[in-house]
Design a protein around this motif. Structure first.
Motif, PDB file in Angstrom:
ATOM      1  N   ARG A   1      -4.090  -5.402 -10.344  1.00  0.00           N
ATOM      2  CA  ARG A   1      -5.244  -4.512 -10.510  1.00  0.00           C
ATOM      3  C   ARG A   1      -5.537  -3.792  -9.204  1.00  0.00           C
ATOM      4  O   ARG A   1      -5.586  -4.407  -8.142  1.00  0.00           O
ATOM      5  N   VAL A   2      -5.756  -2.477  -9.328  1.00  0.00           N
ATOM      6  CA  VAL A   2      -6.146  -1.662  -8.181  1.00  0.00           C
ATOM      7  C   VAL A   2      -7.493  -1.019  -8.480  1.00  0.00           C
ATOM      8  O   VAL A   2      -7.872  -0.824  -9.627  1.00  0.00           O
ATOM      9  N   GLY A   3      -8.219  -0.663  -7.427  1.00  0.00           N
ATOM     10  CA  GLY A   3      -9.596  -0.198  -7.554  1.00  0.00           C
ATOM     11  C   GLY A   3     -10.500  -1.338  -7.141  1.00  0.00           C
ATOM     12  O   GLY A   3     -10.349  -1.903  -6.056  1.00  0.00           O
ATOM     13  N   ASP A   4     -11.426  -1.701  -8.012  1.00  0.00           N
ATOM     14  CA  ASP A   4     -12.239  -2.880  -7.771  1.00  0.00           C
ATOM     15  C   ASP A   4     -12.683  -3.425  -9.116  1.00  0.00           C
ATOM     16  O   ASP A   4     -12.381  -2.860 -10.167  1.00  0.00           O
TER      17      ASP A   4
ATOM     18  N   TYR B   1       2.416  -2.016  -9.193  1.00  0.00           N
ATOM     19  CA  TYR B   1       1.489  -1.324  -8.300  1.00  0.00           C
ATOM     20  C   TYR B   1       1.528   0.184  -8.532  1.00  0.00           C
ATOM     21  O   TYR B   1       0.487   0.836  -8.703  1.00  0.00           O
ATOM     22  N   LYS B   2       2.711   0.758  -8.579  1.00  0.00           N
ATOM     23  CA  LYS B   2       2.830   2.196  -8.790  1.00  0.00           C
ATOM     24  C   LYS B   2       2.325   2.590 -10.172  1.00  0.00           C
ATOM     25  O   LYS B   2       1.649   3.614 -10.335  1.00  0.00           O
ATOM     26  N   GLY B   3       2.624   1.758 -11.177  1.00  0.00           N
ATOM     27  CA  GLY B   3       2.109   2.033 -12.516  1.00  0.00           C
ATOM     28  C   GLY B   3       0.601   1.917 -12.577  1.00  0.00           C
ATOM     29  O   GLY B   3      -0.072   2.702 -13.248  1.00  0.00           O
TER      30      GLY B   3
ATOM     31  N   ARG C   1       0.850  -1.190   0.000  1.00  0.00           N
ATOM     32  CA  ARG C   1       0.000   0.000   0.000  1.00  0.00           C
ATOM     33  C   ARG C   1       0.878   1.229   0.000  1.00  0.00           C
ATOM     34  O   ARG C   1       1.935   1.251   0.613  1.00  0.00           O
ATOM     35  N   LEU C   2       0.426   2.264  -0.693  1.00  0.00           N
ATOM     36  CA  LEU C   2       1.166   3.511  -0.765  1.00  0.00           C
ATOM     37  C   LEU C   2       0.280   4.622  -0.224  1.00  0.00           C
ATOM     38  O   LEU C   2      -0.678   5.054  -0.868  1.00  0.00           O
ATOM     39  N   GLY C   3       0.579   5.080   0.994  1.00  0.00           N
ATOM     40  CA  GLY C   3      -0.194   6.142   1.627  1.00  0.00           C
ATOM     41  C   GLY C   3      -1.661   5.777   1.755  1.00  0.00           C
ATOM     42  O   GLY C   3      -2.014   4.706   2.259  1.00  0.00           O
ATOM     43  N   ASP C   4      -2.529   6.666   1.285  1.00  0.00           N
ATOM     44  CA  ASP C   4      -3.967   6.421   1.345  1.00  0.00           C
ATOM     45  C   ASP C   4      -4.505   5.747   0.079  1.00  0.00           C
ATOM     46  O   ASP C   4      -5.723   5.587  -0.073  1.00  0.00           O
TER      47      ASP C   4
ATOM     48  N   LEU D   1      -4.876   4.285 -12.970  1.00  0.00           N
ATOM     49  CA  LEU D   1      -6.190   4.427 -12.349  1.00  0.00           C
ATOM     50  C   LEU D   1      -6.547   5.893 -12.164  1.00  0.00           C
ATOM     51  O   LEU D   1      -7.697   6.302 -12.388  1.00  0.00           O
ATOM     52  N   ALA D   2      -5.584   6.707 -11.760  1.00  0.00           N
ATOM     53  CA  ALA D   2      -5.838   8.146 -11.581  1.00  0.00           C
ATOM     54  C   ALA D   2      -6.215   8.799 -12.908  1.00  0.00           C
ATOM     55  O   ALA D   2      -7.154   9.609 -12.970  1.00  0.00           O
ATOM     56  N   ARG D   3      -5.511   8.462 -13.976  1.00  0.00           N
ATOM     57  CA  ARG D   3      -5.827   9.040 -15.284  1.00  0.00           C
ATOM     58  C   ARG D   3      -7.176   8.552 -15.786  1.00  0.00           C
ATOM     59  O   ARG D   3      -7.947   9.309 -16.391  1.00  0.00           O
TER      60      ARG D   3
END
Length: 551
Positions: free
Chosen positions: A106-109, A148-150, A61-64, A155-157
């Motif tokens: 995969r991150v998010g859901d 994970y970082k990628g 996990r990275l921060g929040d 996901l942000a974009r």
């Protein structure tokens, strides 16, 4: 060599259609004298994968930012032998071993994650080929951190794009990743690979075979270039996912490509090829049979130098032999994928270049009713004549068990091949996510099997060809081989008649790329005359609606 052979079944199908045509003016090298690599701690690979999966899913996990909700590792051990020769002289002989990691994080859901968007996709890296737990675990940790970082960045974009753009189709409720039962497949080494692999012995055997086949061209002085490339590979795939999937299987293939080039007196460059495939060296055709086939190809290519150039115009074409399978692959097999293309941040639109031509035609007529059945069955290991089907597999590259899918019935498209990326018509995978060594999995064929209705003999097909040509005052052709980019050096009634001749001439800049036949015969007065310089234009998937006879 790619781990998966994406193959079309060996058709005895002659497809008669009309087209317009125009005349043309990494692995790590291994010492081949060394002993083959022996796995001394086979359990280390599985333990490293499962331990890193557990750590990543609980602690990464990275921060929040959100933790990963899905993670899968696929490790492919590739033992590959390659030998090549030209005009009876060896040019290369290598035994390679490599180990490749594919990381899908995969991150998010499952409803909205970092997938299916520009810049997304699995990540690839090389791993140590030794079964060293500490070294493997370290590499898995580093590659997971990168993924994970990628994934967070993508996901942000993707969220920013979704916030600024409304979905034109209202497909936001489909989700990005379908829920499927995890697969558990572990095949014993002998049954999975077809027996023990001796890379050093295979190098010697393939080198001798390549030299023998290439020596045939010494008898053809007008052949200006030739090459025999022989490869044999055993690929062991181990896949572990956070859902509980574990797959340990092997796939073994042998392929020999024989290519040759010539040049006509007017400067036209000509080439042809003949391929041989098997699961093992022992199951290849006899060397004498392969020699005969190579000699026939060289004889035909030599004769092509002085063959007349094909005329421009429109007319009926009979695709037979290998060309029948090639044209079905081009027009049908490559357009049955249901995986939606990734969206872009610039316009929130799909990358249409990755959209299957048939994806939006469910329930519609896509082929002649003479093509009574088109199914894809990865579980079938041999064809009607006991031919080996190289697209067989038990679980796809997303860990979903392979399934037989009925795609076309009496010319109507009934279903599509699916990965775990849903579309509005089909929400779940049917076990057809396929990926090569360095591409993310997308839906693709395994073994495509086409069944025809009302099959005719070759004389009957030729009679129908002549009847159509006479009725329209056009020239008929028989095509036996098409250019194939996958082969090194291989390059590239009245109502019925109206439909057949509706393609017109010239694809233009907006049409599909032309198809280049390598072996073509013009039919005149019942005789088949070798010609050269034919290009088939405006061939589209809908061209299959105009098939009027099959073998």
């Amino acid at each position: 060599m790619k781990r998966h052979r994406r193959s079309v079944s060996s058709f005895s199908l002659l497809a008669l259609a009309t087209v317009a045509f125009a005349a043309l003016g990494a692995g790590k090298p291994v010492d081949i004298d060394a002993e083959p690599r022996v796995e001394i701690n086979d359990g280390a690979v599985r333990k490293a994968m499962q331990d890193e999966l557990s750590r990543s899913m609980s602690d990464l996990r990275l921060g929040d930012e959100p933790r990963p909700y899905y993670l899968a590792y696929t490790i492919s051990d590739i033992d590959q032998v390659l030998a090549s020769a030209t005009f009876g002289a060896p040019t290369a002989a290598h035994h390679y071993a490599s180990r490749v990691l594919r990381t899908d994080l995969r991150v998010g859901d499952a409803v909205f994650d970092n997938s299916n968007f520009e810049g997304s996709g699995a990540r690839f890296a090389s791993l140590p080929i030794e079964d060293d737990y500490a070294a493997l675990r370290r590499e898995l940790w580093m590659r997971t951190d990168e993924a994970y970082k990628g994934g967070l960045e993508v996901l942000a974009r993707k969220r920013a794009a979704a916030a600024s753009q409304a979905s034109a189709e209202g497909d936001g409720t489909l989700g990005d990743f379908s829920q499927e039962e995890p697969a558990h497949i572990e095949l014993p080494a002998a049954s999975a690979s077809g027996g023990h692999s001796d890379g050093n012995g295979d190098v010697v055997m393939l080198r001798k075979l390549a030299v023998r086949l290439s020596a045939v061209f010494r008898d053809f002085p007008l052949i200006v270039g030739s090459r025999v490339t022989a490869t044999a590979a055993v690929v062991r795939r181990r896949m572990a996912s956070s859902e509980g999937t574990f797959i340990d299987d092997r796939q073994r293939t042998v392929r020999i490509d024989v290519t040759a080039e010539a040049q006509a007196d007017d400067g036209m460059k000509l080439h042809s090829f003949v391929p041989f495939s098997a699961l093992t060296l022992a199951t290849l055709p006899a060397a004498s049979e392969m020699e005969t086939a190579v000699r026939a190809m060289a004889t035909e290519l030599t004769a092509m130098r002085t063959a007349p150039v094909a005329d421009s115009g429109s007319g009926p074409v009979l695709f037979e032999g290998l060309a029948a399978g090639q044209i079905l692959k081009l027009l049908l097999a490559d357009n049955l994928a249901g995986t939606p293309p990734p969206k872009t941040a610039a316009a929130g639109s799909e990358e249409r270049s990755e959209q299957s031509e048939l994806a939006n035609k469910l329930g519609q007529k896509v082929a002649s009713p003479l093509l009574s059945s088109v199914v894809d069955d990865p579980l079938q290991e041999s064809g009607p004549g006991k031919q080996t089907l190289f697209g067989a597999y038990r679980a796809d590259d997303e860990g979903v068990p392979a399934r037989r899918v009925s795609l076309v019935e009496s010319g109507l498209l009934r279903s599509l091949l699916m990965s775990r990326t849903p579309r509005k018509e089909i929400l779940h995978s049917n076990g057809h996510a396929r990926g090569s060594r360095f591409t993310s999995p997308r839906a693709h064929i395994g073994n495509l099997i086409v069944t025809a209705k009302g099959g005719r003999s070759r004389p009957a097909l030729l009679a129908q060809l002549a009847k159509i040509a006479k009725g329209g005052g056009v020239t008929p052709y028989v095509v036996r081989l098409l250019e194939d980019p996958n082969v090194a050096g291989g390059g590239s009634s009245g109502d019925d008649l109206t439909a057949l001749l509706s393609f017109g001439m010239g694809a233009g800049s907006h049409g599909p790329p032309p198809v280049h036949p390598l072996v073509v015969y013009r039919v005149k007065d019942g005789k088949e005359i070798l010609v050269r310089g034919l290009t088939l234009e405006n061939l589209l998937p809908r061209s299959l609606k105009d098939v009027v006879a099959v073998g």
